[in-house]
Motif scaffolding. Structure first.
Motif, PDB file in Angstrom:
ATOM      1  N   GLU A 299       0.839  -1.197   0.000  1.00  0.00           N
ATOM      2  CA  GLU A 299       0.000   0.000   0.000  1.00  0.00           C
ATOM      3  C   GLU A 299       0.876   1.250   0.000  1.00  0.00           C
ATOM      4  O   GLU A 299       1.914   1.301   0.668  1.00  0.00           O
ATOM      5  CB  GLU A 299      -0.896  -0.007   1.240  1.00  0.00           C
TER       6      GLU A 299
ATOM      7  N   ASP B 297     -10.156  -0.373   3.454  1.00  0.00           N
ATOM      8  CA  ASP B 297      -9.415  -0.983   2.355  1.00  0.00           C
ATOM      9  C   ASP B 297     -10.235  -1.985   1.558  1.00  0.00           C
ATOM     10  O   ASP B 297      -9.704  -2.653   0.667  1.00  0.00           O
ATOM     11  CB  ASP B 297      -8.163  -1.676   2.899  1.00  0.00           C
TER      12      ASP B 297
ATOM     13  N   LYS C 180      -7.348  -1.501  -3.285  1.00  0.00           N
ATOM     14  CA  LYS C 180      -5.981  -1.195  -3.728  1.00  0.00           C
ATOM     15  C   LYS C 180      -5.902  -1.300  -5.245  1.00  0.00           C
ATOM     16  O   LYS C 180      -6.422  -2.234  -5.845  1.00  0.00           O
ATOM     17  CB  LYS C 180      -4.999  -2.171  -3.085  1.00  0.00           C
TER      18      LYS C 180
END
Length: 478
Positions: free
Chosen positions: A20, A353, A477
């Motif tokens: 990340e 996330d 992501k």
């Protein structure tokens, strides 16, 4: 952006090993308001680490594992936790993001390892909340019984057909009250935590002073009892087993770190709060353990759920013993507040996330993850008030140690990152100390009993399956 399906082992490794970008977390967590200072963070840490267990664990560990050397068990646990605390301090200073080890591991190792680390810590929070709420319920029912008030048996403890119990009413109510308090804002909850912790420390010091007057030197001899073959008692084996048993208390470090995004001047505040919590907790644990085993021979504490209060009553200090029982209730409640705050921020991070539903990361008009708090509260109520959780208790220590190992090794990789601000705290004696820290936590991890290691493996496998079935498909992501 959701990630599409990834086919093949190499593709899976590439996609889920991708790290990340730390700037993304800085942007995502920017909506959380920095309202907590050093005092609130230390109170939160001490409130978690120094729970009601300070009055029970020294007696239990002394009787079952170490004798008077339970003092050494606490010191060993503190040293290992202290090494990990330094690693946590560096991470919290460099990356003050919600989610602590989960978010850090996501940046350093990649999403899959980060998820498994966070999943292990989630077990810590859920089981700790369930166990402490059950203990609080038991103490509170005992308190009410002195006034002739009793609940129907079906509502006194977790589900058990054999015992005729169905639901732990007071345990559930405690969690619901704490969840409501935390959902109204961490600043208000932290103020309550400050006063609860001050009162708890005052009574702990009172116990140490009063109990020391009833201590007898012969109760400390031999200080390290001989090992009993075929058992976990005595010798350095017993001392190390004792250290593994008490280590779960140090989940407080993760509780502090999980709130990094809501801390003022995090680069300075976080390391001071973590180290300050360690020092205060260690002094109190060692003091109580030394006094308790000095008051009566350690064999007297076998199977005793309230050894400190019992020792005071037997010594004629009835007022202090009763005060201690009340403070045990206060101590457990303060621990629930700190755990609820830290755990809800971890759930928020998963939702942030996309590894759990995005609704978990939704912030209310005050910038608080109310949905994350609600989810954690419901899960803890189900686990603690309905299902027996005693057999899962060792998972707390296991999850803590996994997080500490990941953090200690992670420092070696963190130093090599040029895209992360390292102007704050740094772990000394790099790279030797991070390596020693990781090895020490690994050593304590393998000292856990076989059941704990098996349950940990099962929990990790379940976490991996959850990731493959949901998280990998919904991750935000790029």
């Amino acid at each position: 952006m959701k990630r599409g399906n990834v086919y093949g082992t190499k593709g899976f490794v590439r996609a889920h090993g991708a790290r990340e970008d730390p700037r993304n977390y800085a942007d995502k967590d920017g909506h959380l308001k920095p309202v907590l200072g050093l005092r609130e963070m230390i109170a939160m840490g001490v409130g978690t680490v120094v729970g009601a267990g300070i009055f029970t664990m020294p007696g239990i560990v002394a009787a079952d594992y170490a004798g008077p050397a339970v003092v050494i068990s606490f010191i060993i646990a503190a040293i290992i936790a202290g090494l990990s605390a330094l690693a946590y301090s560096e991470f919290a200073s460099a990356m003050p993001y919600a989610g602590s080890i989960y978010s850090w591991a996501n940046v350093i190792y990649g999403e899959f390892v980060g998820w498994l680390a966070g999943w292990a810590v989630l077990a810590e929070y859920l089981i700790a909340l369930a166990l402490i709420s059950a203990s609080w319920s038991s103490y509170f029912q005992g308190f009410l019984s002195s006034f002739g008030i009793a609940l129907p048996k079906a509502l006194t403890t977790s589900f058990s057909l054999g015992n005729g119990t169905w639901f732990d009413l007071f345990g559930a109510l405690a969690l619901l009250v704490v969840g409501h308090l935390v959902s109204r804002g961490v600043k208000g909850a932290a103020k309550v935590e400050n006063w609860l912790v001050i009162g708890k420390i005052a009574v702990i010091l009172l116990f140490i002073v009063v109990g020391a007057t009833a201590a007898h030197l012969q109760n400390w001899v031999p200080f390290v009892p001989k090992h009993v073959p075929g058992t976990n008692f005595g010798g350095m084996h017993g001392v190390m087993m004792g250290a593994a048993q008490v280590f779960f208390a140090y989940i407080g470090f993760d509780t502090i770190a999980a709130n990094s995004a809501e801390v003022k001047n995090a680069q300075k505040t976080m390391p001071r709060a973590i180290v300050g919590t360690l020092l205060i907790a260690t002094v109190l644990f060692v003091g109580v353990a030394a006094v308790l085993t000095g008051m009566f021979h350690y064999t007297k504490f076998a199977g005793n759920a309230e050894p400190a209060a019992w020792a005071l009553r037997q010594s004629g200090h009835l007022f202090t013993a009763n005060l201690l029982s009340v403070v045990a209730l206060v101590g457990m409640f303060s621990g629930l507040i700190a755990l609820m705050i830290g755990g809800s921020r971890l759930v928020y991070s998963f939702g942030r996330d996309g590894l759990m539903p995005k609704a978990f990361a939704k912030l209310d008009k005050n910038g608080l993850p109310k949905n994350g708090t609600l989810v954690l509260t419901i899960l803890a109520v189900v686990l603690g008030a309905v299902f027996p959780v005693g057999m899962l208790a060792n998972l707390v220590s296991a999850g803590t140690l996994i997080a500490f190992i990941v953090a200690s090794v992670g420092v070696l990789k963190l130093r090599k990152r040029q895209d992360i601000d390292h102007s704050g705290y740094k772990m000394p004696w790099y790279p030797v100390l991070p390596i020693i820290s990781a090895l020490a936590s690994i050593g304590l991890f393998v000292s856990l009993n076989k059941d704990a290691l098996i349950l940990t493996l099962v929990w990790v496998v379940v976490g991996a399956l959850v990731y493959v079935a949901y998280g990998a498909k919904h991750s935000t992501k790029d």
